[in-house]
Design a protein around this motif. Structure first.
Motif, PDB file in Angstrom:
ATOM      1  N   ARG A 443       0.858  -1.187   0.000  1.00  0.00           N
ATOM      2  CA  ARG A 443       0.000   0.000   0.000  1.00  0.00           C
ATOM      3  C   ARG A 443       0.896   1.239   0.000  1.00  0.00           C
ATOM      4  N   VAL A 444       0.446   2.296  -0.637  1.00  0.00           N
ATOM      5  CA  VAL A 444       1.272   3.505  -0.737  1.00  0.00           C
ATOM      6  C   VAL A 444       1.396   4.165   0.628  1.00  0.00           C
ATOM      7  N   GLY A 445       2.542   4.800   0.847  1.00  0.00           N
ATOM      8  CA  GLY A 445       2.761   5.515   2.096  1.00  0.00           C
ATOM      9  C   GLY A 445       1.966   6.810   2.149  1.00  0.00           C
ATOM     10  N   PRO A 446       1.913   7.441   3.331  1.00  0.00           N
ATOM     11  CA  PRO A 446       1.106   8.656   3.492  1.00  0.00           C
ATOM     12  C   PRO A 446       1.537   9.816   2.597  1.00  0.00           C
ATOM     13  N   VAL A 447       2.855   9.959   2.367  1.00  0.00           N
ATOM     14  CA  VAL A 447       3.331  11.068   1.533  1.00  0.00           C
ATOM     15  C   VAL A 447       2.897  10.862   0.079  1.00  0.00           C
ATOM     16  N   LEU A 448       3.166   9.661  -0.457  1.00  0.00           N
ATOM     17  CA  LEU A 448       2.773   9.367  -1.833  1.00  0.00           C
ATOM     18  C   LEU A 448       1.260   9.406  -1.989  1.00  0.00           C
ATOM     19  N   GLU A 449       0.545   8.968  -0.969  1.00  0.00           N
ATOM     20  CA  GLU A 449      -0.920   8.998  -1.020  1.00  0.00           C
ATOM     21  C   GLU A 449      -1.419  10.437  -1.164  1.00  0.00           C
ATOM     22  N   ARG A 450      -0.840  11.361  -0.374  1.00  0.00           N
ATOM     23  CA  ARG A 450      -1.267  12.763  -0.450  1.00  0.00           C
ATOM     24  C   ARG A 450      -0.910  13.368  -1.815  1.00  0.00           C
ATOM     25  N   VAL A 451       0.307  13.050  -2.292  1.00  0.00           N
ATOM     26  CA  VAL A 451       0.722  13.565  -3.601  1.00  0.00           C
ATOM     27  C   VAL A 451      -0.226  13.068  -4.693  1.00  0.00           C
ATOM     28  N   ALA A 452      -0.573  11.778  -4.631  1.00  0.00           N
ATOM     29  CA  ALA A 452      -1.459  11.197  -5.643  1.00  0.00           C
ATOM     30  C   ALA A 452      -2.837  11.845  -5.600  1.00  0.00           C
ATOM     31  N   TRP A 453      -3.350  12.094  -4.400  1.00  0.00           N
ATOM     32  CA  TRP A 453      -4.666  12.739  -4.289  1.00  0.00           C
ATOM     33  C   TRP A 453      -4.611  14.186  -4.781  1.00  0.00           C
ATOM     34  N   ILE A 454      -3.499  14.857  -4.529  1.00  0.00           N
ATOM     35  CA  ILE A 454      -3.349  16.236  -5.027  1.00  0.00           C
ATOM     36  C   ILE A 454      -3.344  16.251  -6.549  1.00  0.00           C
ATOM     37  N   VAL A 455      -2.565  15.320  -7.136  1.00  0.00           N
ATOM     38  CA  VAL A 455      -2.506  15.228  -8.600  1.00  0.00           C
ATOM     39  C   VAL A 455      -3.887  14.896  -9.165  1.00  0.00           C
ATOM     40  N   ALA A 456      -4.552  13.905  -8.550  1.00  0.00           N
ATOM     41  CA  ALA A 456      -5.883  13.518  -9.017  1.00  0.00           C
ATOM     42  C   ALA A 456      -6.864  14.684  -8.871  1.00  0.00           C
ATOM     43  N   GLY A 457      -6.783  15.384  -7.729  1.00  0.00           N
ATOM     44  CA  GLY A 457      -7.663  16.526  -7.516  1.00  0.00           C
ATOM     45  C   GLY A 457      -7.420  17.618  -8.547  1.00  0.00           C
ATOM     46  N   LEU A 458      -6.148  17.851  -8.854  1.00  0.00           N
ATOM     47  CA  LEU A 458      -5.798  18.871  -9.853  1.00  0.00           C
ATOM     48  C   LEU A 458      -6.350  18.494 -11.226  1.00  0.00           C
ATOM     49  N   ILE A 459      -6.188  17.228 -11.594  1.00  0.00           N
ATOM     50  CA  ILE A 459      -6.692  16.759 -12.890  1.00  0.00           C
ATOM     51  C   ILE A 459      -8.217  16.905 -12.952  1.00  0.00           C
ATOM     52  N   MET A 460      -8.904  16.551 -11.851  1.00  0.00           N
ATOM     53  CA  MET A 460     -10.363  16.634 -11.842  1.00  0.00           C
ATOM     54  C   MET A 460     -10.843  18.084 -11.870  1.00  0.00           C
ATOM     55  N   ILE A 461     -10.117  18.986 -11.189  1.00  0.00           N
ATOM     56  CA  ILE A 461     -10.484  20.410 -11.215  1.00  0.00           C
ATOM     57  C   ILE A 461     -10.314  20.985 -12.614  1.00  0.00           C
ATOM     58  N   ILE A 462      -9.195  20.628 -13.251  1.00  0.00           N
ATOM     59  CA  ILE A 462      -8.942  21.111 -14.619  1.00  0.00           C
ATOM     60  C   ILE A 462     -10.026  20.618 -15.570  1.00  0.00           C
ATOM     61  N   ASN A 463     -10.386  19.351 -15.445  1.00  0.00           N
ATOM     62  CA  ASN A 463     -11.438  18.815 -16.302  1.00  0.00           C
ATOM     63  C   ASN A 463     -12.807  19.382 -15.931  1.00  0.00           C
ATOM     64  N   GLY A 464     -12.983  19.710 -14.638  1.00  0.00           N
ATOM     65  CA  GLY A 464     -14.214  20.372 -14.216  1.00  0.00           C
ATOM     66  C   GLY A 464     -14.358  21.734 -14.875  1.00  0.00           C
TER      67      GLY A 464
END
Length: 522
Positions: A443-464
């Motif tokens: 399972r991904v560590g807490p740092v990578l998990e936060r980075v991944a969610w930030i990237v995913a959030g950014l992608i979803m906001i841009i597409n929004g």
């Protein structure tokens, strides 16, 4: 009518048992067949003294054996929809968005590595895991959304391939005929798959090489300004006039069906998920291979962007260039030469369209089979998933073949359709890759998990932003407005539900949600 005798009931039970036994044997045969098709990656000398807890030392030979899935995955970064985004970004924004193309590729690499991680560590692909993770209603909604995204992508890819056939035949084949020709790649795919995974991967390597050579040739002919190219990569620039192109560059990078596909492709290599060292070894090699594949895709996208930046930035044609008329504009700008640039563009576009439609068929099999738990023959699964896209594509080709402008409008709608589906691939992926009960020690560590969610959030906001901009400009009238608002409310509610199941939100927040949002499992 007399009741059936005990003897008849006994015979009927025997027939049922025999039918169930034959069905189980068929499923086991299919499973063992698929297992037998996997490539065995082993170091026999090391295996004699190894318990599988430590990764074996690096080997170039093993890297070669693991090479393949990442390049199949990278096709989604090179499909006709991406090429259209590249050429429009170059024509309208010049070299100024090359830095964004580079960083968007990095974001795409992170998401794809997480997808590969899920597949290798669990031995199952993302659609199968979603089937067990979510209740039936949510699973069916996720499957429906994944199919919509796949159909939208496939229409673009098939239309792109049909346009290339039209170019190369000098208009002899109309668009609908090109669609039918492209549809036949399903049987080509099945033919290759019968000869093993490596043959299929080799075919894709040839198609990627054709794309690379074609667009590199165009790059050499156009001779873009090297100083401006380097500045475009290293210096971030963004103006109000190029926001839509910037959103398109990022939006093209994450293809929902590709997130599902990569988690399945990595299972073509035989890796025991119970051996930590073997899993880590596979992840290491897949990371190297995926990075190399996306580096190649970045260069190809860069070639296309810079060719159109050099030829059309600041011209009157810049706002009117699309996939349909790009070849004509290239011919007018750069002329014939030893080998006319129109045909070079057509060959590269055909390779992009053919390869991406085959991977779309491949992804469709895993998505349908995983979410619905279907046990069908490969040819039947491929035929069903191919029909899902080909039938609407033929209709689209006939209806929208009236003008270049109508196909460009269609392409905008298809981009919006795919953008809408991105959360329904990213949120389940990040949810699963963060759960210890599913991933174990991987399972991904807490740092990578936060980075991944930030990237995913950014992608979803841009597409929004893309969705909002599109609907504001295209949706007119009270009834359409009410329908759009109702669909948007349901859409956001489902995203909130998925996020509530991810574990990323504080428990106090989740407890405040309606009761239906906090339930998990089937």
């Amino acid at each position: 009518m007399s009741a059936p005798s005990r003897e008849e009931e006994s015979k009927e039970e025997e027939r049922d048992e025999e039918a169930n036994r034959l069905l189980e044997e068929e499923e086991e045969a299919e499973s063992s067949s698929e297992e037998g098709e996997k490539i065995l990656v082993a170091d026999l000398e090391f295996d004699r003294v190894d318990d599988g807890s430590v990764p074996p030392p690096f080997s170039w030979k093993k890297l070669w054996l693991f090479t393949g899935p990442g390049f199949l995955m990278s096709i989604a970064f090179l499909d006709p929809g991406n090429l259209e985004g590249d050429l429009q970004a170059g024509a309208i924004a010049g070299y100024s968005l090359l830095w964004l193309l580079m960083w968007a590729t990095f974001m795409g690499l992170l998401i794809q590595l997480l997808s590969a991680r899920v597949g290798v560590a669990t031995g199952r692909h993302l659609a199968e895991l979603c089937r067990d993770e979510y209740p039936n209603w949510a699973r069916l909604v996720l499957w429906f959304m994944a199919e919509l995204a796949l159909i939208g992508a496939d229409i673009q890819e098939v239309i792109g391939s049909a346009i290339a056939i039209q170019i190369l035949s000098r208009g002899f084949f109309p668009l609908w005929a090109g669609v039918l020709i492209t549809a036949s790649d399903c049987f080509f795919f099945l033919f290759l798959e019968n000869y093993g995974v490596r043959k299929l991967e080799a075919a894709f390597a040839v198609l990627i090489a054709v794309m690379g050579l074609s667009f590199a040739w165009m790059f050499g002919d156009a001779q873009p300004n090297r100083k401006e190219l380097l500045m475009g990569i290293l210096v971030p620039r963004l103006s109000s006039k190029t926001i839509r192109q910037a959103v398109g560059v990022v939006g093209c990078v994450i293809m929902p069906h590709n997130v599902f596909l990569h988690s399945a492709l990595v299972q073509s290599r035989k890796v025991d998920p119970k051996k930590i060292g073997r899993v880590q070894e596979a992840l290491n090699y897949y990371s190297i291979e995926s990075a190399a594949a996306l580096a190649v895709s970045f260069m190809i996208n860069l070639f296309v962007t810079t060719v159109f930046a050099k030829g059309f930035y600041g011209t009157k044609q810049a706002d009117s260039i699309g996939l349909v008329n790009a070849g004509q504009y290239l011919e007018e700008k750069y002329g014939g030469g030893v080998f006319p640039i129109l045909y070079i563009w057509g060959i590269g576009l055909l390779a992009a369209g053919q390869s991406s439609t085959i991977t779309g068929t491949y992804a469709g099999q895993f998505i349908m089979g995983g979410f619905l738990n279907l046990r069908l023959k490969k040819w039947l699964r491929a035929l069903i998933t191919r029909s899902f896209a080909i039938v609407p594509t033929i209709i689209v080709a006939i209806v929208f073949n009236k003008s270049e402008g109508s196909l460009d409008v269609l392409n905008e709608w298809l981009n919006v359709l795919q953008s809408m589906q991105i959360p329904f691939a990213l949120i389940p992926l990040l949810t699963l890759v963060s759960k210890e009960k599913i991933m174990g020690t991987f399972r991904v560590g807490p740092v990578l998990e936060r980075v991944a969610w930030i990237v995913a959030g950014l992608i979803m906001i841009i597409n929004g932003y893309l969705l909002l901009d599109f609907f504001v400009s295209e949706v007119n009238g009270i009834l359409l407005g009410l329908l759009a608002c109702s669909c948007t409310t349901a859409y956001i509610a489902f995203i909130v539900y998925l996020v509530s199941q991810s574990g990323i939100l504080p428990s106090a927040w989740v407890n405040r949600l309606p009761k239906g949002f906090s339930s998990t499992g089937n």
